[in-house]
Design an enzyme around this catalytic site. Structure first.
Site, PDB file in Angstrom:
ATOM      1  N   HIS A  12      14.115  13.177   1.323  1.00  2.73           N
ATOM      2  CA  HIS A  12      14.934  13.788   2.310  1.00  2.73           C
ATOM      3  C   HIS A  12      16.211  12.920   2.625  1.00  2.73           C
ATOM      4  O   HIS A  12      16.417  12.044   3.160  1.00  2.73           O
ATOM      5  CB  HIS A  12      14.070  13.854   3.604  1.00  2.73           C
ATOM      6  N   HIS A  14      20.349  14.058   2.627  1.00  3.72           N
ATOM      7  CA  HIS A  14      21.541  14.883   2.413  1.00  3.72           C
ATOM      8  C   HIS A  14      22.790  14.371   1.676  1.00  3.72           C
ATOM      9  O   HIS A  14      23.267  13.302   2.206  1.00  3.72           O
ATOM     10  CB  HIS A  14      21.697  15.397   3.679  1.00  3.72           C
ATOM     11  N   ASP A  16      25.960  15.111   1.607  1.00  2.00           N
ATOM     12  CA  ASP A  16      27.063  15.086   2.677  1.00  2.00           C
ATOM     13  C   ASP A  16      26.858  13.805   3.556  1.00  2.00           C
ATOM     14  O   ASP A  16      27.961  13.276   4.156  1.00  2.00           O
ATOM     15  CB  ASP A  16      27.683  16.360   3.126  1.00  2.00           C
ATOM     16  N   GLY A 170      20.439  22.754   9.471  1.00  2.00           N
ATOM     17  CA  GLY A 170      21.580  22.941  10.481  1.00  2.00           C
ATOM     18  C   GLY A 170      20.826  22.931  11.847  1.00  2.00           C
ATOM     19  O   GLY A 170      19.798  22.365  11.996  1.00  2.00           O
ATOM     20  N   HIS A 197      13.229  22.044   7.663  1.00  4.08           N
ATOM     21  CA  HIS A 197      13.635  21.171   9.013  1.00  4.08           C
ATOM     22  C   HIS A 197      12.825  21.722  10.061  1.00  4.08           C
ATOM     23  O   HIS A 197      13.148  22.929  10.340  1.00  4.08           O
ATOM     24  CB  HIS A 197      15.210  21.079   9.077  1.00  4.08           C
ATOM     25  N   GLU A 200      12.210  18.764  14.610  1.00  9.04           N
ATOM     26  CA  GLU A 200      13.013  17.723  15.096  1.00  9.04           C
ATOM     27  C   GLU A 200      13.824  18.032  16.354  1.00  9.04           C
ATOM     28  O   GLU A 200      13.409  17.096  17.187  1.00  9.04           O
ATOM     29  CB  GLU A 200      14.213  17.790  13.774  1.00  9.04           C
ATOM     30  N   ASP A 277      17.214  10.688   5.195  1.00 11.08           N
ATOM     31  CA  ASP A 277      18.050  11.696   5.934  1.00 11.08           C
ATOM     32  C   ASP A 277      19.659  11.723   5.475  1.00 11.08           C
ATOM     33  O   ASP A 277      19.841  12.228   4.729  1.00 11.08           O
ATOM     34  CB  ASP A 277      17.874  11.972   7.407  1.00 11.08           C
TER      35      ASP A 277
END
Ligand SMILES: [Zn+2]
Length: 329
Positions: A12, A14, A16, A170, A197, A200, A277
């Site tokens: 997991h 990302h 960006d 998102g 996701h 959370e 993450d």
């Protein structure tokens, strides 16, 4: 305890949220992109969340800057190679990089071109000894159906050739899973593996719906702990939670590390994997995440179990899984 030997797989992560300031500055200079600073240290202050970050929504604001440099083939390649190089140097052997191709089309690239570029880049990095695959994210939002459907068709096209799964990312609390019913149904129909996701920013009910939509892994899933039926279902289906401790602390999913309900999950038979993450936003590495668990009193046996779960529930080929299993024997 040699916890470092277990920090070899990140499921997991990302793209960006994990760019280095150095790579952002390099692309920005080449493409005449304005940045708040061209000094790495100062730029990092704009990329990383402060200790007093208030919520997931505030956390998500940190992503607009890195996305500026992920809009051309050159930018995508440079930043991704830099990321994979850092991961390799940090001891990682396999990573599933997730990203939303629809966020990289501002300068005219198509979603397909974005994905093709990243697949090529992952192949280049493979030669240096780190394996990687892509998870394509759809985005939560009000009018994202068309863009999400396009992402699904691209995932299908490249499935098994660099793309291994899909995700929905998102603002979870603002746009619940049910708003993406059509997307999930299509993904299931096409047989694309799915991680979502959930649990959370939102509660256990979001994990329940993610399971209903066929997620075989759950991003975070921390709030599952609030509902025994959800926990039972996770255990029964053998679904692995992609837990990201530092990120959970930053987004206020937990208020302190001791609140991570990992021991309860283990006791109830829920599989846990440990991940980063967003390495840059949360200023973390996989080794640091494992180190946190050591400090919390988890045993070497626990860490081995986490690493085993990461390998077994990864979307890697059997051949890569066998290779990874050998490494933590
Ligand atoms: Zn995430």
């Amino acid at each position: 305890m040699n916890y470092k030997k277990y920090a070899i797989v990140d499921l997991h992560l990302h793209l960006d949220g994990s760019l280095s300031a150095k790579s952002i500055i390099e692309v920005a200079k080449k493409e005449n992109i304005k940045l708040p600073s061209f000094n790495e240290e100062e730029l990092n202050r704009h990329l990383m969340v402060p200790d007093n970050c208030g919520s997931l929504n505030e956390y998500l604001e940190r992503f607009s800057l890195p996305n500026l440099v992920l809009q051309t083939k050159e930018g995508l390649e440079l930043c991704t190679l830099d990321l994979l190089e850092r991961l390799k140097n940090d001891g990682l052997k396999y990573v599933e990089i997730r990203m939303a191709p629809q966020l990289s089309t501002a300068k005219g690239l198509t979603q397909e071109e974005v994905v093709e570029t990243l697949i090529k880049t992952c192949k280049i990095a493979e030669k240096s000894g780190i394996f990687s695959n892509l998870i394509l994210c759809m985005m939560r939002g009000k009018d994202n159906l068309k863009l999400n459907l396009e992402t699904i068709s691209i995932a299908k096209k490249f499935l098994g050739n660099g793309v291994v799964a899909m995700d929905l990312a998102g603002a979870e609390a603002l746009f619940p899973n049910e708003m993406f019913d059509e997307e999930f149904k299509l993904i299931n129909k096409l047989g694309i593996p799915l991680t979502i996701h959930a649990g959370e920013a939102a509660g256990a009910s979001s994990v329940k719906s993610a399971l209903k939509y066929g997620a075989v892994r759950i991003g975070h899933g921390i709030h599952s702990i609030e509902d025994d039926n959800v926990i039972k279902e996770l255990a029964k289906r053998g679904v692995t939670l992609e837990v990201c401790p530092k990120s959970n602390l930053d987004t206020k999913t937990i208020s302190k590390y001791e609140d991570l309900p990992l021991k309860e999950f283990i006791k109830k038979g829920v599989k846990i994997s440990i991940n980063t993450d967003d390495m840059t936003v949360s200023n973390t590495t996989l080794k640091q995440e494992y180190e946190t668990l050591v400090k919390l009193g988890f045993s070497e046996e626990n860490l081995r179990e986490f690493a085993l779960n990461s390998i077994k529930s990864s979307f890697a080929s059997d051949k890569i899984k066998r290779y990874l299993l050998e490494l933590i024997k």
